[in-house]
Write a protein that holds these residues in place. Sequence first.
Motif, PDB file in Angstrom:
ATOM      1  N   VAL A   5       0.671  -1.309   0.458  1.00 54.06           N
ATOM      2  CA  VAL A   5      -0.028   0.309   0.177  1.00 54.06           C
ATOM      3  C   VAL A   5       1.011   1.539   0.300  1.00 54.06           C
ATOM      4  CG1 VAL A   5      -1.725   0.727   1.210  1.00 54.06           C
ATOM      5  CG2 VAL A   5      -1.726  -1.375   1.187  1.00 54.06           C
ATOM      6  N   GLU A   6       0.673   2.179  -1.077  1.00 53.32           N
ATOM      7  CA  GLU A   6       1.452   3.313  -1.627  1.00 53.32           C
ATOM      8  C   GLU A   6       0.544   3.954  -0.449  1.00 53.32           C
ATOM      9  OE1 GLU A   6       1.962   0.909  -5.096  1.00 53.32           O
ATOM     10  OE2 GLU A   6       0.433   1.542  -3.397  1.00 53.32           O
ATOM     11  N   SER A   7       1.443   5.344  -0.549  1.00 50.59           N
ATOM     12  CA  SER A   7       0.999   6.418   0.337  1.00 50.59           C
ATOM     13  C   SER A   7       1.905   7.742   0.350  1.00 50.59           C
ATOM     14  CB  SER A   7       0.804   6.611   1.699  1.00 50.59           C
ATOM     15  OG  SER A   7       1.736   6.256   2.489  1.00 50.59           O
ATOM     16  N   GLY A   8       1.564   9.253   0.147  1.00 51.50           N
ATOM     17  CA  GLY A   8       2.364  10.084   0.116  1.00 51.50           C
ATOM     18  C   GLY A   8       1.984  10.946  -1.118  1.00 51.50           C
ATOM     19  N   GLY A   9       1.702  10.674  -1.672  1.00 53.21           N
ATOM     20  CA  GLY A   9       1.757  11.200  -2.872  1.00 53.21           C
ATOM     21  C   GLY A   9       0.961  12.485  -3.189  1.00 53.21           C
ATOM     22  N   GLY A  10       0.725  13.560  -4.405  1.00 52.68           N
ATOM     23  CA  GLY A  10       0.277  14.543  -3.516  1.00 52.68           C
ATOM     24  C   GLY A  10       0.191  15.295  -4.948  1.00 52.68           C
ATOM     25  N   LEU A  18       9.291  15.463  -2.635  1.00 54.12           N
ATOM     26  CA  LEU A  18       7.440  14.560  -1.514  1.00 54.12           C
ATOM     27  C   LEU A  18       8.665  13.568  -1.131  1.00 54.12           C
ATOM     28  CD1 LEU A  18       5.005  14.506  -4.187  1.00 54.12           C
ATOM     29  CD2 LEU A  18       5.105  15.501  -1.816  1.00 54.12           C
ATOM     30  N   ARG A  19       8.186  12.911  -0.009  1.00 54.63           N
ATOM     31  CA  ARG A  19       8.406  11.394   0.820  1.00 54.63           C
ATOM     32  C   ARG A  19       7.212  10.320   0.395  1.00 54.63           C
ATOM     33  NH1 ARG A  19       9.597   8.721   6.364  1.00 54.63           N
ATOM     34  NH2 ARG A  19      10.952   7.615   5.816  1.00 54.63           N
ATOM     35  N   LEU A  20       7.710   9.399  -0.857  1.00 57.45           N
ATOM     36  CA  LEU A  20       6.513   8.292  -0.520  1.00 57.45           C
ATOM     37  C   LEU A  20       6.888   6.854   0.181  1.00 57.45           C
ATOM     38  CD1 LEU A  20       6.334   8.091  -4.478  1.00 57.45           C
ATOM     39  CD2 LEU A  20       5.305   9.519  -3.058  1.00 57.45           C
ATOM     40  N   SER A  21       5.894   6.184   0.708  1.00 55.09           N
ATOM     41  CA  SER A  21       5.706   5.466   1.439  1.00 55.09           C
ATOM     42  C   SER A  21       4.882   4.116   0.875  1.00 55.09           C
ATOM     43  CB  SER A  21       5.001   5.442   2.975  1.00 55.09           C
ATOM     44  OG  SER A  21       5.663   7.016   3.479  1.00 55.09           O
ATOM     45  N   LYS A  87      10.443  17.289 -11.540  1.00 58.37           N
ATOM     46  CA  LYS A  87      10.119  18.496 -12.554  1.00 58.37           C
ATOM     47  C   LYS A  87       9.015  17.533 -12.550  1.00 58.37           C
ATOM     48  CE  LYS A  87      15.406  17.177 -13.762  1.00 58.37           C
ATOM     49  NZ  LYS A  87      16.374  16.755 -14.129  1.00 58.37           N
ATOM     50  N   PRO A  88       8.862  18.792 -13.925  1.00 60.71           N
ATOM     51  CA  PRO A  88       7.371  18.689 -14.328  1.00 60.71           C
ATOM     52  C   PRO A  88       7.101  17.080 -14.635  1.00 60.71           C
ATOM     53  CG  PRO A  88       7.240  20.494 -14.795  1.00 60.71           C
ATOM     54  CD  PRO A  88       8.787  19.709 -14.296  1.00 60.71           C
ATOM     55  N   GLU A  89       7.998  16.425 -15.634  1.00 56.42           N
ATOM     56  CA  GLU A  89       8.332  15.566 -16.199  1.00 56.42           C
ATOM     57  C   GLU A  89       8.481  14.409 -14.968  1.00 56.42           C
ATOM     58  OE1 GLU A  89      10.477  17.713 -16.687  1.00 56.42           O
ATOM     59  OE2 GLU A  89      12.186  17.030 -17.100  1.00 56.42           O
ATOM     60  N   ASP A  90       8.035  14.421 -13.481  1.00 61.34           N
ATOM     61  CA  ASP A  90       8.081  13.435 -12.821  1.00 61.34           C
ATOM     62  C   ASP A  90       6.976  12.963 -12.415  1.00 61.34           C
ATOM     63  OD1 ASP A  90      10.917  14.799 -11.303  1.00 61.34           O
ATOM     64  OD2 ASP A  90      11.030  13.149 -12.695  1.00 61.34           O
ATOM     65  N   THR A  91       5.711  13.764 -12.887  1.00 61.09           N
ATOM     66  CA  THR A  91       4.516  13.961 -13.036  1.00 61.09           C
ATOM     67  C   THR A  91       4.531  12.116 -13.116  1.00 61.09           C
ATOM     68  OG1 THR A  91       3.664  15.735 -12.778  1.00 61.09           O
ATOM     69  CG2 THR A  91       2.235  14.360 -13.473  1.00 61.09           C
ATOM     70  N   ALA A  92       3.462  11.653 -12.413  1.00 65.79           N
ATOM     71  CA  ALA A  92       3.041  10.074 -12.977  1.00 65.79           C
ATOM     72  C   ALA A  92       2.310   9.436 -11.286  1.00 65.79           C
ATOM     73  CB  ALA A  92       4.308   8.596 -12.826  1.00 65.79           C
ATOM     74  N   VAL A  93       1.766   8.204 -11.666  1.00 67.55           N
ATOM     75  CA  VAL A  93       1.700   7.112 -10.758  1.00 67.55           C
ATOM     76  C   VAL A  93       2.425   6.588 -10.345  1.00 67.55           C
ATOM     77  CG1 VAL A  93       0.306   5.355 -10.257  1.00 67.55           C
ATOM     78  CG2 VAL A  93      -0.858   7.310 -11.234  1.00 67.55           C
ATOM     79  N   GLY A 119      -0.378   2.149  -6.359  1.00 63.21           N
ATOM     80  CA  GLY A 119      -0.499   3.547  -6.736  1.00 63.21           C
ATOM     81  C   GLY A 119      -0.730   4.643  -6.639  1.00 63.21           C
ATOM     82  N   THR A 120      -0.133   5.498  -6.045  1.00 59.98           N
ATOM     83  CA  THR A 120       0.104   7.239  -6.012  1.00 59.98           C
ATOM     84  C   THR A 120       0.014   7.702  -6.406  1.00 59.98           C
ATOM     85  OG1 THR A 120       0.777   7.972  -3.751  1.00 59.98           O
ATOM     86  CG2 THR A 120       1.928   7.094  -4.546  1.00 59.98           C
ATOM     87  N   GLN A 121      -0.518   8.970  -6.850  1.00 58.57           N
ATOM     88  CA  GLN A 121      -0.405   9.843  -8.035  1.00 58.57           C
ATOM     89  C   GLN A 121       0.240  11.405  -8.025  1.00 58.57           C
ATOM     90  OE1 GLN A 121      -1.865  10.897 -11.625  1.00 58.57           O
ATOM     91  NE2 GLN A 121      -0.075  11.959 -11.255  1.00 58.57           N
ATOM     92  N   VAL A 122       1.486  11.724  -7.809  1.00 59.90           N
ATOM     93  CA  VAL A 122       2.468  12.958  -7.967  1.00 59.90           C
ATOM     94  C   VAL A 122       2.724  13.579  -8.781  1.00 59.90           C
ATOM     95  CG1 VAL A 122       4.668  13.733  -7.469  1.00 59.90           C
ATOM     96  CG2 VAL A 122       4.137  11.149  -6.781  1.00 59.90           C
TER      97      VAL A 122
END
Length: 126
Positions: A5-10, A18-21, A87-93, A119-122
Amino acid sequence: QVRLVESGGGLVQAGGSLRLSCAASGLTFQSYVMGWFRQAPGKQRDFVAGISRNGANTYYPDSVKGRFTISRDNTKNMVYLQMNSLKPEDTAVYYCALDQHRSLVVASSEREYEYWGQGTQVTVSL
């Protein structure tokens, strides 16, 4: 039953962090390689980081090297992805994944990972 289970996106501005867990359950977490992948709309899922069972080996593609850091806490069954200078190009799930067949060597192909989170959206804005 294995569960990730992922979390921390935004939403974050370019240059931010950001830090994803990822919380794992249902297996002996500390025995396996863990990885993070990402998928942007209309694109294939790409490897962004991997870590061996004891944290001694990490691997990053050039696109994120020096900006992203993967770590794990085997006492808590957690793996993390610290993302800096976004960076904007890091945008992804972003997905965490577990490779049940490896403990020390990190694979970069998604075919090698048997278990996946939802997945978590960034989203990185200008």
